[in-house]
Motif scaffolding. Structure first.
Motif, PDB file in Angstrom:
ATOM      1  N   ILE A   1       1.316  -1.398  -0.299  1.00  6.95           N
ATOM      2  CA  ILE A   1      -0.105   0.097  -0.008  1.00  6.95           C
ATOM      3  C   ILE A   1       0.767   1.107  -0.256  1.00  6.95           C
ATOM      4  CG2 ILE A   1      -1.601   1.323   1.472  1.00  6.95           C
ATOM      5  CD1 ILE A   1      -3.085  -1.406   2.125  1.00  6.95           C
ATOM      6  N   CYS A   2       0.705   2.103  -0.751  1.00  6.76           N
ATOM      7  CA  CYS A   2       1.159   3.241  -1.182  1.00  6.76           C
ATOM      8  C   CYS A   2       0.687   4.395  -0.682  1.00  6.76           C
ATOM      9  CB  CYS A   2       2.145   3.449  -2.466  1.00  6.76           C
ATOM     10  SG  CYS A   2       2.550   2.101  -3.265  1.00  6.76           S
ATOM     11  N   TYR A   3       1.032   5.660   0.193  1.00  6.29           N
ATOM     12  CA  TYR A   3       0.243   6.742   0.968  1.00  6.29           C
ATOM     13  C   TYR A   3       0.725   7.846   0.631  1.00  6.29           C
ATOM     14  CZ  TYR A   3      -0.628   2.859   4.181  1.00  6.29           C
ATOM     15  OH  TYR A   3      -1.561   1.325   4.838  1.00  6.29           O
ATOM     16  N   ASP A   4      -0.035   8.840   0.280  1.00  4.43           N
ATOM     17  CA  ASP A   4      -0.378  10.293  -0.333  1.00  4.43           C
ATOM     18  C   ASP A   4      -0.669  11.365   0.778  1.00  4.43           C
ATOM     19  OD1 ASP A   4       0.013  13.042  -0.703  1.00  4.43           O
ATOM     20  OD2 ASP A   4      -1.008  12.374  -2.932  1.00  4.43           O
ATOM     21  N   PHE A   5       0.423  11.104   2.207  1.00  4.73           N
ATOM     22  CA  PHE A   5      -0.178  11.807   2.974  1.00  4.73           C
ATOM     23  C   PHE A   5      -0.755  13.184   2.639  1.00  4.73           C
ATOM     24  CE2 PHE A   5       3.454   9.759   5.332  1.00  4.73           C
ATOM     25  CZ  PHE A   5       2.806   8.442   5.403  1.00  4.73           C
ATOM     26  N   GLU A   6      -0.940  14.181   1.926  1.00  7.38           N
ATOM     27  CA  GLU A   6      -1.483  15.426   1.760  1.00  7.38           C
ATOM     28  C   GLU A   6      -2.551  15.395   0.028  1.00  7.38           C
ATOM     29  OE1 GLU A   6       2.056  15.411   1.771  1.00  7.38           O
ATOM     30  OE2 GLU A   6       2.718  15.371   3.907  1.00  7.38           O
ATOM     31  N   GLY A   7      -1.922  14.193   0.314  1.00  9.81           N
ATOM     32  CA  GLY A   7      -3.227  14.512  -1.349  1.00  9.81           C
ATOM     33  C   GLY A   7      -2.843  15.116  -2.664  1.00  9.81           C
ATOM     34  N   ASP A   8      -1.469  15.563  -2.225  1.00  7.25           N
ATOM     35  CA  ASP A   8      -1.194  16.483  -3.292  1.00  7.25           C
ATOM     36  C   ASP A   8      -0.745  15.863  -4.333  1.00  7.25           C
ATOM     37  OD1 ASP A   8       1.282  15.340  -2.235  1.00  7.25           O
ATOM     38  OD2 ASP A   8       2.065  17.095  -1.721  1.00  7.25           O
ATOM     39  N   GLY A   9      -0.261  14.359  -4.666  1.00  6.60           N
ATOM     40  CA  GLY A   9      -0.217  13.404  -5.895  1.00  6.60           C
ATOM     41  C   GLY A   9       1.053  12.891  -5.909  1.00  6.60           C
ATOM     42  N   ARG A  10       1.874  13.381  -5.067  1.00  7.01           N
ATOM     43  CA  ARG A  10       3.455  12.824  -4.797  1.00  7.01           C
ATOM     44  C   ARG A  10       3.675  11.913  -3.385  1.00  7.01           C
ATOM     45  NH1 ARG A  10       8.473  13.197  -6.265  1.00  7.01           N
ATOM     46  NH2 ARG A  10      10.225  12.726  -5.193  1.00  7.01           N
ATOM     47  N   PHE A  11       4.207  10.447  -3.292  1.00  6.72           N
ATOM     48  CA  PHE A  11       3.282   9.725  -1.953  1.00  6.72           C
ATOM     49  C   PHE A  11       4.734   9.328  -1.683  1.00  6.72           C
ATOM     50  CE2 PHE A  11       0.121   8.874  -5.426  1.00  6.72           C
ATOM     51  CZ  PHE A  11      -0.968   7.932  -4.694  1.00  6.72           C
ATOM     52  N   ASN A  12       3.920   9.383  -0.300  1.00  8.69           N
ATOM     53  CA  ASN A  12       5.161   9.519   1.155  1.00  8.69           C
ATOM     54  C   ASN A  12       5.550   8.209   1.811  1.00  8.69           C
ATOM     55  OD1 ASN A  12       2.955  12.025   1.314  1.00  8.69           O
ATOM     56  ND2 ASN A  12       4.491  12.938   1.590  1.00  8.69           N
ATOM     57  N   HIS A  13       4.893   7.421   2.067  1.00 10.88           N
ATOM     58  CA  HIS A  13       4.946   6.494   2.726  1.00 10.88           C
ATOM     59  C   HIS A  13       4.624   4.943   1.863  1.00 10.88           C
ATOM     60  CE1 HIS A  13       5.006   4.318   6.516  1.00 10.88           C
ATOM     61  NE2 HIS A  13       4.025   4.186   6.134  1.00 10.88           N
ATOM     62  N   ASN A  14       5.641   3.896   1.787  1.00  7.10           N
ATOM     63  CA  ASN A  14       4.488   2.543   2.181  1.00  7.10           C
ATOM     64  C   ASN A  14       4.785   0.956   2.522  1.00  7.10           C
ATOM     65  OD1 ASN A  14       4.866   3.014  -1.256  1.00  7.10           O
ATOM     66  ND2 ASN A  14       6.980   3.124  -1.382  1.00  7.10           N
ATOM     67  N   THR A  15       3.677   0.888   2.746  1.00  7.27           N
ATOM     68  CA  THR A  15       3.560  -0.381   3.908  1.00  7.27           C
ATOM     69  C   THR A  15       3.389  -1.590   3.031  1.00  7.27           C
ATOM     70  OG1 THR A  15       0.864  -0.387   4.142  1.00  7.27           O
ATOM     71  CG2 THR A  15       2.649   1.333   5.854  1.00  7.27           C
ATOM     72  N   ILE A  16       3.487  -2.540   4.233  1.00  2.00           N
ATOM     73  CA  ILE A  16       3.450  -4.360   3.351  1.00  2.00           C
ATOM     74  C   ILE A  16       2.489  -4.975   4.212  1.00  2.00           C
ATOM     75  CG2 ILE A  16       5.243  -5.125   4.547  1.00  2.00           C
ATOM     76  CD1 ILE A  16       6.034  -6.598   2.195  1.00  2.00           C
ATOM     77  N   VAL A  17       1.598  -5.013   3.681  1.00  3.07           N
ATOM     78  CA  VAL A  17       0.499  -6.364   4.386  1.00  3.07           C
ATOM     79  C   VAL A  17       0.967  -8.094   4.624  1.00  3.07           C
ATOM     80  CG1 VAL A  17      -1.588  -7.666   3.967  1.00  3.07           C
ATOM     81  CG2 VAL A  17      -1.598  -5.519   2.524  1.00  3.07           C
ATOM     82  N   THR A  18       0.438  -7.328   6.361  1.00  2.00           N
ATOM     83  CA  THR A  18       1.161  -8.470   6.986  1.00  2.00           C
ATOM     84  C   THR A  18      -0.314  -9.815   7.597  1.00  2.00           C
ATOM     85  OG1 THR A  18       1.338  -7.318   8.120  1.00  2.00           O
ATOM     86  CG2 THR A  18       3.474  -7.846   7.339  1.00  2.00           C
TER      87      THR A  18
END
Length: 288
Positions: free
Chosen positions: A227-244
């Protein structure tokens, strides 16, 4: 000072499980966490916290401490029990024995403005089968520490996800061009290995080696997906996680680095980085 910090921990733990009405001055993390769980018909039945001091300084009667606290939450949801964990770095200031300031440290820094998208470099198709079990096992082993076989970074979230994917036998390709492929070698690496936004661009555009397909909702993800996360919703993604893992409703629980956490609910609504504009991308890894 040690007694004051210990009392602070004890008060914090109590706020996660206390049934009494919470006032606005209470611990913000507890308020966010409890609101997030309530939306999912889940509750914290037990919480442990242990901390260690990173740095201390004094200025007259003022004592400032940077500390790390490791939370373990036992969660109950529809009769199912599971444990979530996270590590938080905070700074507090006491005037004698009175707490006057306590805040979470912001660990993310600005990442390189690389927007390199993987292209089909006319490389041979690399055949592989993604080993989801090995990827998750690696994610569980290293969620709160750093594998000495790899370089670690101040923003380590994407480096950690890349390591998990590689542990799942996803093949590297593209060396030595930092702007193509997905690779780490000889103390050098591609942008897609370490930069959150670059991995988000790489996964759905790669035609060889590690590849992924975007899905429309988190419940379509499997263990080992991203899963990729764009915290501000500005189109630039800041963070990634893995489903465990999955919760009682089949929704993803994720592991991550930088703000180290495991079996955390995928939406990150309890995160200090959360904003109402947050956007997500859901990627399921495709076998080669």
């Amino acid at each position: 000072m040690q007694k004051s910090l210990q009392k602070l921990f004890e008060n914090r733990v109590d706020q996660f499980v206390s049934k009494s009405k919470r006032q606005s001055g209470n611990y913000e993390k507890a308020v966010q966490k409890l609101e997030s769980f309530a939306k999912r018909s889940a509750e914290i039945v037990k919480v442990k916290a242990r901390g260690n001091i990173i740095n201390q300084s004094s200025d007259g009667d003022f004592q400032t401490t940077t500390y790390q606290v490791h939370y373990q939450y036992l969660i109950r949801q529809k009769g199912m029990l599971y444990q979530e964990e996270e590590v938080e770095v905070r700074m507090c200031t006491f005037l004698k024995n009175d707490l006057i300031m306590d805040k979470e440290m912001k660990l993310y820094t600005k990442q390189p403005e690389s927007e390199i998208v993987a292209t089909d470099e006319q490389e041979e198709r690399i055949s592989y089968q993604y080993n989801r079990l090995k990827a998750v096992q690696y994610a569980e082993r290293w969620w709160n520490s750093y594998n000495p076989a790899y370089k670690s970074f101040e923003n380590n979230c994407t480096n950690y996800i890349s390591q998990c994917l590689h542990a799942g036998e996803a093949p590297m390709r593209g060396y030595p061009n930092k702007g193509t492929g997905w690779w780490l070698r000889n103390n050098n690496w591609s942008y897609s290995w370490t930069v959150a936004h670059s991995l988000r661009l790489y996964l759905p555009n790669s035609k060889s080696g590690l590849r992924a397909r975007e899905v429309s909702s988190p419940d379509q993800l499997m263990l080992g997906d991203v899963i990729c996360y764009d915290f501000e919703g500005d189109g630039r993604f800041n963070h990634n996680t893995i489903v465990t893992g999955k919760d009682a409703y089949g929704m993803p629980l994720v592991n991550a680095n930088t703000y180290n956490s495991r079996m955390r609910y995928w939406a990150y609504e309890d995160s200090s980085a959360y904003t109402p504009n947050m956007k997500y991308k859901f990627f399921t890894i495709v076998d080669g």
